[in-house]
Scaffold this motif. Structure first.
Motif, short mmCIF file in Angstrom:
data_model
loop_
_atom_site.label_atom_id
_atom_site.label_comp_id
_atom_site.label_asym_id
_atom_site.label_seq_id
_atom_site.Cartn_x
_atom_site.Cartn_y
_atom_site.Cartn_z
N TRP A 124 0.83 -1.21 0.00
CA TRP A 124 0.00 0.00 0.00
C TRP A 124 0.86 1.25 0.00
O TRP A 124 0.64 2.19 -0.78
CB TRP A 124 -0.92 0.01 1.23
N VAL A 125 1.87 1.30 0.87
CA VAL A 125 2.65 2.52 1.03
C VAL A 125 3.55 2.79 -0.16
O VAL A 125 3.96 3.93 -0.40
CB VAL A 125 3.47 2.46 2.35
N THR A 127 2.77 2.91 -3.19
CA THR A 127 2.09 3.74 -4.18
C THR A 127 1.23 4.83 -3.56
O THR A 127 0.53 5.54 -4.28
CB THR A 127 1.19 2.84 -5.07
N ALA A 128 1.28 4.98 -2.25
CA ALA A 128 0.45 5.98 -1.57
C ALA A 128 0.95 7.39 -1.85
O ALA A 128 2.13 7.62 -2.16
CB ALA A 128 0.44 5.72 -0.07
N GLU A 129 0.04 8.35 -1.73
CA GLU A 129 0.38 9.75 -1.96
C GLU A 129 0.82 10.41 -0.66
O GLU A 129 0.52 9.93 0.45
CB GLU A 129 -0.85 10.50 -2.51
N ASP A 132 -1.12 10.54 2.85
CA ASP A 132 -2.05 9.41 3.02
C ASP A 132 -1.69 8.59 4.25
O ASP A 132 -0.52 8.51 4.66
CB ASP A 132 -2.00 8.48 1.79
N LEU A 134 -2.87 4.72 6.28
CA LEU A 134 -3.62 3.48 6.30
C LEU A 134 -3.84 3.12 7.77
O LEU A 134 -2.92 2.63 8.43
CB LEU A 134 -2.85 2.37 5.59
#
Length: 315
Positions: A124-125, A127-129, A132, A134
């Protein structure tokens, strides 16, 4: 009536259903991760097995309060990911305002496989902006993200950087205000002073000041029964402590490994225990090497049973 011919389907991932499951649970694949809902339902007792960083990951997960370390990802072109003992609000992952990507270890888990949950947070991280977060890794959605062992260089060791507080949560030159400042203050107040004990042959050993006394917590890589036998041998010889001002207190199980604990004189500085820990490590190694040639004596077996009775288990 013609005989029915059983058609055996081959698993999509190519694993023989009768082979041991790659997760290390000890079950066959068809009864573990190969079963419907298996990845979510099966408890993986040793989630970091196969990683050179296993003992350090366990320490960061269970008792090191504030620490960070760069994850040794296999993909050299991927963004840098920092593994943290704990993140604000115990988040699973976040990207700080300056673009630094973090994954947290001390988090809620939604499956029985911590390694799988962490792999999902890492993916997840990646490609996270910026900005952002989680909060938690969600329920298993059968996307087969792999495990941490699939994403990391399994032979890479790590040396976490310990911090006296959680100021690293914030980007440099960014002063927290309001609720953020209050949350940071509360987190800092809960920290028990902790230091790495660095010495040749000593890994994943941490000095912790618990207030009334200090402790050495040492995550060991050996199988439980093997380690207990070696500890028992040292105990019978009167060699299980770290010298004056120390005593063996017991051990706890964490993620498939044992963590022996010693009570220490808190008046002594953490660095003063480095040489005693090195000496104890050398004695323990000698005891481990002697087990094949020299079975435990009756006194050593009794000592082992006594040590076993002084254990607790952490999930």
């Amino acid at each position: 009536m013609a005989k029915r011919t059983a058609v055996k389907s081959k698993p999509a991932d190519g694993i023989n259903p009768r082979q041991p499951c790659p997760c290390g649970s000890g079950k066959r694949y068809k009864a573990c991760h190969g079963a419907a809902g298996g990845a979510a339902d099966v408890i993986v007792a040793r989630p970091f097995q196969g990683l050179a960083a296993e003992t350090e990951l366990i320490a960061l997960r269970e008792f090191v309060p504030s620490a960070t370390v760069r994850l040794p990802l296999k993909d050299a072109d991927a963004r840098e990911v920092i593994l943290a003992s704990v993140l604000p609000m115990a988040a699973a992952a976040l990207v700080r305002a300056d673009g630094t990507a973090f994954v947290g270890l001390q988090v809620q888990t939604r499956s029985g496989d911590l390694s799988r949950d962490l792999a999902r947070a890492v993916q997840w991280v990646l490609t996270a902006e910026t900005g952002d977060a989680l909060p938690v890794v969600g329920p298993d959605d059968n996307t087969n993200p792999g495990r941490l062992q699939d994403l990391l260089d399994v032979e890479a060791s790590v040396k976490p950087e310990l911090h006296a507080d959680f100021s690293w949560w914030m980007p440099p030159d960014n002063e927290p205000t309001g609720d953020v400042a209050l949350s940071l203050e509360r987190a800092n107040a809960a920290i028990l002073p902790t230091e790495r004990v660095d010495a040749p042959g000593v890994h994943a050993a941490y000095w912790v000041d618990a207030g009334d006394k200090a402790h050495l917590r040492w995550v060991r890589p050996e199988a439980e029964e093997t380690l207990l036998a070696a500890l028992a041998r040292l105990s019978v010889r009167g060699e299980l402590d770290l010298g004056s001002g120390s005593r063996y207190a017991g051990s706890f199980r964490a993620h498939g490994l044992l963590v022996p604990v010693w009570d220490l004189d808190r008046e002594m500085h953490s660095s003063e225990w480095a040489s005693p820990a090195e000496a104890l490590g050398a004695r323990l190694l000698t005891a481990l090497e002697s087990l094949d040639a020299e079975p435990l004596t009756e006194a050593e077996r009794r000592a082992r049973d006594g040590l076993r009775g002084r254990q607790i288990t952490l999930r």
